[in-house]
Design a protein around this motif. Structure first.
Motif, mmCIF file in Angstrom:
data_model
loop_
_atom_site.group_PDB
_atom_site.id
_atom_site.type_symbol
_atom_site.label_atom_id
_atom_site.label_comp_id
_atom_site.label_asym_id
_atom_site.label_seq_id
_atom_site.Cartn_x
_atom_site.Cartn_y
_atom_site.Cartn_z
ATOM 1 N N GLU A 199 -12.706 40.997 19.435
ATOM 2 C CA GLU A 199 -13.516 41.552 18.345
ATOM 3 C C GLU A 199 -12.691 42.411 17.403
ATOM 4 O OE1 GLU A 199 -16.630 40.779 17.418
ATOM 5 O OE2 GLU A 199 -16.382 39.243 18.964
ATOM 6 N N VAL A 200 -11.839 43.249 17.983
ATOM 7 C CA VAL A 200 -10.977 44.078 17.137
ATOM 8 C C VAL A 200 -9.979 43.201 16.388
ATOM 9 C CG1 VAL A 200 -9.233 45.908 17.115
ATOM 10 C CG2 VAL A 200 -11.245 46.110 18.580
ATOM 11 N N TYR A 209 1.098 44.922 18.855
ATOM 12 C CA TYR A 209 1.125 44.616 17.427
ATOM 13 C C TYR A 209 -0.134 45.141 16.747
ATOM 14 C CZ TYR A 209 1.541 42.045 13.035
ATOM 15 O OH TYR A 209 1.633 41.727 11.700
ATOM 16 N N MET A 210 -1.277 44.915 17.373
ATOM 17 C CA MET A 210 -2.541 45.334 16.778
ATOM 18 C C MET A 210 -2.649 46.846 16.692
ATOM 19 S SD MET A 210 -5.007 42.439 18.505
ATOM 20 C CE MET A 210 -6.467 43.461 18.349
ATOM 21 N N ASN A 211 -2.104 47.566 17.675
ATOM 22 C CA ASN A 211 -2.088 49.030 17.605
ATOM 23 C C ASN A 211 -1.358 49.500 16.352
ATOM 24 O OD1 ASN A 211 -3.428 49.220 20.049
ATOM 25 N ND2 ASN A 211 -1.603 49.734 21.244
ATOM 26 N N LYS A 264 -9.317 60.273 27.422
ATOM 27 C CA LYS A 264 -10.295 59.215 27.693
ATOM 28 C C LYS A 264 -9.611 57.865 27.895
ATOM 29 C CE LYS A 264 -14.395 61.165 25.449
ATOM 30 N NZ LYS A 264 -15.385 61.007 24.344
ATOM 31 N N THR A 265 -8.498 57.658 27.199
ATOM 32 C CA THR A 265 -7.773 56.391 27.390
ATOM 33 C C THR A 265 -7.124 56.334 28.762
ATOM 34 O OG1 THR A 265 -5.634 57.144 26.473
ATOM 35 C CG2 THR A 265 -7.264 56.306 24.911
ATOM 36 N N LYS A 266 -6.864 57.505 29.368
ATOM 37 C CA LYS A 266 -6.286 57.540 30.711
ATOM 38 C C LYS A 266 -7.361 57.319 31.773
ATOM 39 C CE LYS A 266 -2.228 58.359 29.098
ATOM 40 N NZ LYS A 266 -1.231 57.255 29.110
ATOM 41 N N PRO A 320 -9.117 48.507 26.292
ATOM 42 C CA PRO A 320 -8.376 48.494 25.021
ATOM 43 C C PRO A 320 -9.157 49.176 23.891
ATOM 44 C CG PRO A 320 -8.316 46.330 26.054
ATOM 45 C CD PRO A 320 -9.275 47.148 26.846
ATOM 46 N N GLN A 321 -10.488 49.097 23.963
ATOM 47 C CA GLN A 321 -11.299 49.683 22.901
ATOM 48 C C GLN A 321 -11.094 51.191 22.805
ATOM 49 O OE1 GLN A 321 -13.263 47.885 20.614
ATOM 50 N NE2 GLN A 321 -13.134 49.902 19.633
ATOM 51 N N LYS A 322 -10.887 51.867 23.945
ATOM 52 C CA LYS A 322 -10.652 53.309 23.923
ATOM 53 C C LYS A 322 -9.353 53.640 23.181
ATOM 54 C CE LYS A 322 -14.264 54.786 26.147
ATOM 55 N NZ LYS A 322 -15.283 55.597 25.444
#
Length: 337
Positions: A144-145, A245-247, A292-294, A299-301
């Protein structure tokens, strides 16, 4: 600098170390464009590829039959410089920018021609329907992203506006068509140092020059828009359909926005100064989202974290303020800077 010589559309294709199968699809699509009653030229720009595009075995075959084809070799690295060279050479009344991973449908120019006649005050048009073709597949967790980042669109009506802020109906860089006289104005302002965003350049990923070109049209009293009848496929390989790459793409695209806007509309700086959050608050909120990512490896976080940082970094960068040290550390840990 090229002069206009009764050419309706200058089609510009910029490429750098192209994927053979992708560029073949692009050139084949351009070759099959319906140009009935439309005069065209095609400018293929090689932005300093390691192997010159003109020397690639398949190029002669796939460019055969493309009317008015011209090839340029631009040494200075960066999509901006490739486009500027093409603008300087273009002879058309309108310039259509296709990246080497764009596959326009055959009626693309016919629809542009109709729109340009029907809506003369719209200076920039783009596709309302963009299908993203993940040729090597894409992880469902990031699909989706990925669709958003690679400019997926499914518009149902023609839409345009002339508002000095980004609108849902404004075109992206993919398949962008702009009046050549405004492209020349853009070229002049870049050469004068008034507009400085360079777009994709090595590991730096942004679409700043696309946004500045569109906003320049708005600043000159024109509108910009999209049409569902302008359709193309955006071809994305595994080299780009991945989280690292998307990051970088997400950060690069979002963080350059306010710099783009302030350079075109200097009066916007006062608004930015009034809404800028403090470095301490920026750091605290970044830390909260980073933790929160930890706790949640979704991936959404991570995308949410990058989106947050980029939105506020955009304000800081436009005002020439350094990012807080902790924010820079997070960006480094994410391998974005």
């Amino acid at each position: 600098m090229g002069g206009q010589e009764n050419v309706d559309y200058s089609i510009v294709i910029c490429t750098y170390n192209p994927d053979e199968n992708v560029l073949k699809r692009c050139l084949q699509a351009v070759r099959q464009l319906n140009v009935a009653n439309i005069s065209t030229e095609v400018i293929l720009v090689d932005n300093n590829s390691k192997v010159r595009v003109q020397d690639l075995p398949y190029i002669k075959e796939y460019t055969a039959g493309i009317p008015g084809l011209k090839q340029l070799f631009v040494v200075k690295q960066g999509l901006l410089y490739a486009r500027l060279a093409a603008i300087a050479e273009a002879k058309g009344a309108q310039i259509v920018f296709f990246d080497d991973d764009n596959e326009p449908e055959s009626e693309y120019l016919q629809e542009l021609h109709r729109l340009n006649k029907q809506f003369p005050n719209v200076a920039a048009w783009g596709p309302g329907n963009v299908e993203v073709d993940f040729v090597d597949g894409v992880d469902d967790n990031i699909r989706e992203v990925a669709l958003q980042l690679f400019q997926h669109r499914t518009a149902t009506t023609v839409g345009f506006a002339a508002i000095k802020d980004w609108q849902p109906c404004y075109p992206y860089g993919t398949g962008l068509c702009i009046k050549t006289d405004l492209c020349r104005e853009y070229l002049q302002q870049v050469n004068q140092g008034r507009l400085t965003l360079t777009g994709r350049n090595g590991n730096k990923l942004s679409s700043g020059e696309d946004t500045q070109m569109i906003m320049l049209c708005i600043s000159k009293g024109y509108a910009a828009g999209i049409s569902p009848a302008l359709r193309l496929t955006h071809i994305i390989t595994a080299k780009r359909a991945n989280r690292p790459y998307m990051n970088r793409l997400l950060y690069g695209t979002r963080s350059c926005y306010e710099t783009c806007m302030v350079q075109v509309f200097p009066e916007r700086k006062q608004m930015l100064e009034s809404k800028l959050i403090s470095g301490a608050k920026f750091s605290r909120q970044t830390l909260k989202k980073f933790l929160k990512t930890k706790w949640n490896r979704s991936p959404q976080k991570t995308f949410d974290l990058i989106q947050f940082i980029a939105a506020h970094a955009s304000d800081y960068m436009a005002l020439d303020k350094p990012l807080p040290g902790f924010v820079n550390k997070v960006l480094t840990s994410l391998k974005i800077v």
